[in-house]
Design a protein around this motif. Structure first.
Motif, PDB file in Angstrom:
ATOM      1  N   LEU A 243       0.821  -1.226   0.000  1.00 39.23           N
ATOM      2  CA  LEU A 243       0.000   0.000   0.000  1.00 39.23           C
ATOM      3  C   LEU A 243       0.843   1.259   0.000  1.00 39.23           C
ATOM      4  CD1 LEU A 243      -2.712  -1.042   2.638  1.00 39.23           C
ATOM      5  CD2 LEU A 243      -2.892  -1.059   0.139  1.00 39.23           C
ATOM      6  N   LEU A 244       2.073   1.225   0.530  1.00 41.29           N
ATOM      7  CA  LEU A 244       2.906   2.431   0.659  1.00 41.29           C
ATOM      8  C   LEU A 244       4.140   2.325  -0.188  1.00 41.29           C
ATOM      9  CD1 LEU A 244       2.726   2.975   4.534  1.00 41.29           C
ATOM     10  CD2 LEU A 244       1.284   3.995   2.767  1.00 41.29           C
ATOM     11  N   THR A 245       4.636   3.484  -0.578  1.00 41.55           N
ATOM     12  CA  THR A 245       5.888   3.546  -1.312  1.00 41.55           C
ATOM     13  C   THR A 245       7.027   3.399  -0.329  1.00 41.55           C
ATOM     14  OG1 THR A 245       6.106   5.932  -1.032  1.00 41.55           O
ATOM     15  CG2 THR A 245       4.810   5.125  -2.941  1.00 41.55           C
ATOM     16  N   PRO A 246       8.253   3.129  -0.853  1.00 43.63           N
ATOM     17  CA  PRO A 246       9.399   3.037   0.061  1.00 43.63           C
ATOM     18  C   PRO A 246       9.590   4.306   0.901  1.00 43.63           C
ATOM     19  CG  PRO A 246       9.958   2.100  -2.056  1.00 43.63           C
ATOM     20  CD  PRO A 246       8.614   2.726  -2.238  1.00 43.63           C
ATOM     21  N   ARG A 247       9.363   5.479   0.257  1.00 39.96           N
ATOM     22  CA  ARG A 247       9.531   6.712   1.037  1.00 39.96           C
ATOM     23  C   ARG A 247       8.496   6.809   2.142  1.00 39.96           C
ATOM     24  NH1 ARG A 247       9.895  12.900  -1.330  1.00 39.96           N
ATOM     25  NH2 ARG A 247      10.092  13.908   0.715  1.00 39.96           N
ATOM     26  N   GLU A 248       7.255   6.429   1.822  1.00 42.50           N
ATOM     27  CA  GLU A 248       6.196   6.478   2.826  1.00 42.50           C
ATOM     28  C   GLU A 248       6.502   5.490   3.953  1.00 42.50           C
ATOM     29  OE1 GLU A 248       2.368   7.859   0.136  1.00 42.50           O
ATOM     30  OE2 GLU A 248       2.843   5.735   0.379  1.00 42.50           O
TER      31      GLU A 248
END
Length: 322
Positions: free
Chosen positions: A316-321
């Motif tokens: 659900l989230l990007t690596p940055r998130e």
């Protein structure tokens, strides 16, 4: 007043002799002007009744004598009235003049020290007593008299060793606390409301009293009396006027004293703030200290909690998130 008393006594004797020459005097010599005036009012009514009836007894007073007596009685009554009016005005004027110096005193302790002396000198009494009221306890405190005689010194010693006096419902002072008003006592030895040990120690013959209540709550009492004279209702009113005015002056002095203390506290606080600001403003600028401060700071935020294994958060989230 003394001259009017002497004149009233002579007028009573002359009128009684005119109305009933063969009878003994009905009235004893009175020292109180109000009593004399009341006695003369009775005689005046009798003279007026005889004149209205036109009755002249054989060997008694003639109509002319009765008319002259009525004129003398009315003139005396008018003089008594004028004296009482001017006496009240004169004493109120003296009261205002005596209070004027107290208005310039801003120290509550100085005001309390001068209270009894002011009562004596500007109200016309011979002696005054200042008492405190604390938690339903009455404490005689300070006194002042125009003559410092032996029994006055003994009275001050009694005050210094007197225990606390409870303000129960039988005391006149407790009644003043409830009513918030003054009191007049003409026969203290016969009055069950009067604190008899104080009467015995002070030798009171009659006195007036008034509560001190600058904020609406009774904080003390003023008692005043004469050495030989009997107090009157005017004395009660004058002492009550002084107590009310002194209460306002004392309240103002207390508030000014508190304001002065607060001003000093604020000044001390501002001096501390000023010193801190002065230290910050005059501090030397040192590059090393700033570098040390920068190096001591974290360059990035600390890592947050890691997702639990198998969690759907990765999809659900990007690596940055993350």
């Amino acid at each position: 007043r003394a001259a009017l008393v002497r004149r009233g006594r002579r007028l009573i004797r002359a009128t009684e002799e005119l109305l009933s020459p063969d009878e003994a005097s009905v009235y004893e010599d009175a020292d109180d002007l109000d009593v004399l005036a009341a006695q003369l009012d009775v005689l005046m009514a009798e003279v007026t009744e005889r004149l209205a009836a036109g009755r002249v007894d054989e060997g008694g007073a003639t109509m002319a004598q009765l008319g002259a007596a009525l004129v003398d009685l009315q003139a005396y009554r008018a003089d008594v009235h004028d004296h009482e009016v001017h006496e009240r005005l004169d004493r109120l004027e003296a009261l205002d003049a005596g209070l004027a110096p107290l208005r310039y005193l801003h120290d509550p302790d100085q005001l309390l020290h001068k209270a009894c002396e002011a009562v004596v000198h500007c109200c016309g009494f011979d002696r005054a007593l200042l008492s405190r009221v604390e938690d339903s306890i009455w404490r005689p405190w300070k006194s002042y008299a125009i003559h410092d005689r032996t029994f006055e010194r003994a009275f001050r010693e009694w005050m210094a060793t007197t225990p606390e006096i409870p303000l129960d419902h039988l005391l006149l002072e407790s009644e003043m606390v409830r009513r918030h008003g003054p009191a007049l006592v003409t026969s203290p030895e016969d009055d069950s409301r009067v604190y008899q040990p104080m009467v015995e120690a002070s030798g009171l013959k009659s006195y007036v009293a008034a509560p001190l209540m600058p904020t609406g709550r009774v904080i003390g009492f003023l008692h005043a009396d004469y050495e030989t004279r009997v107090v009157t209702e005017l004395d009660r009113d004058i002492l009550w006027a002084f107590a009310e005015a002194f209460g306002h002056i004392f309240e103002r002095a207390v508030l000014l004293s508190r304001l002065s203390d607060q001003r000093e506290q604020v000044r001390d606080a501002m001096q501390t703030v000023e010193q801190v600001l002065e230290d910050l403003a005059t501090a030397e600028i040192e590059l090393a200290s700033r570098n040390m401060q920068r190096s001591s700071r974290p360059s990035r935020l600390p890592a947050g909690p890691s997702p639990a294994p198998g969690s759907r958060i990765h999809s659900l989230l990007t690596p940055r998130e993350l």
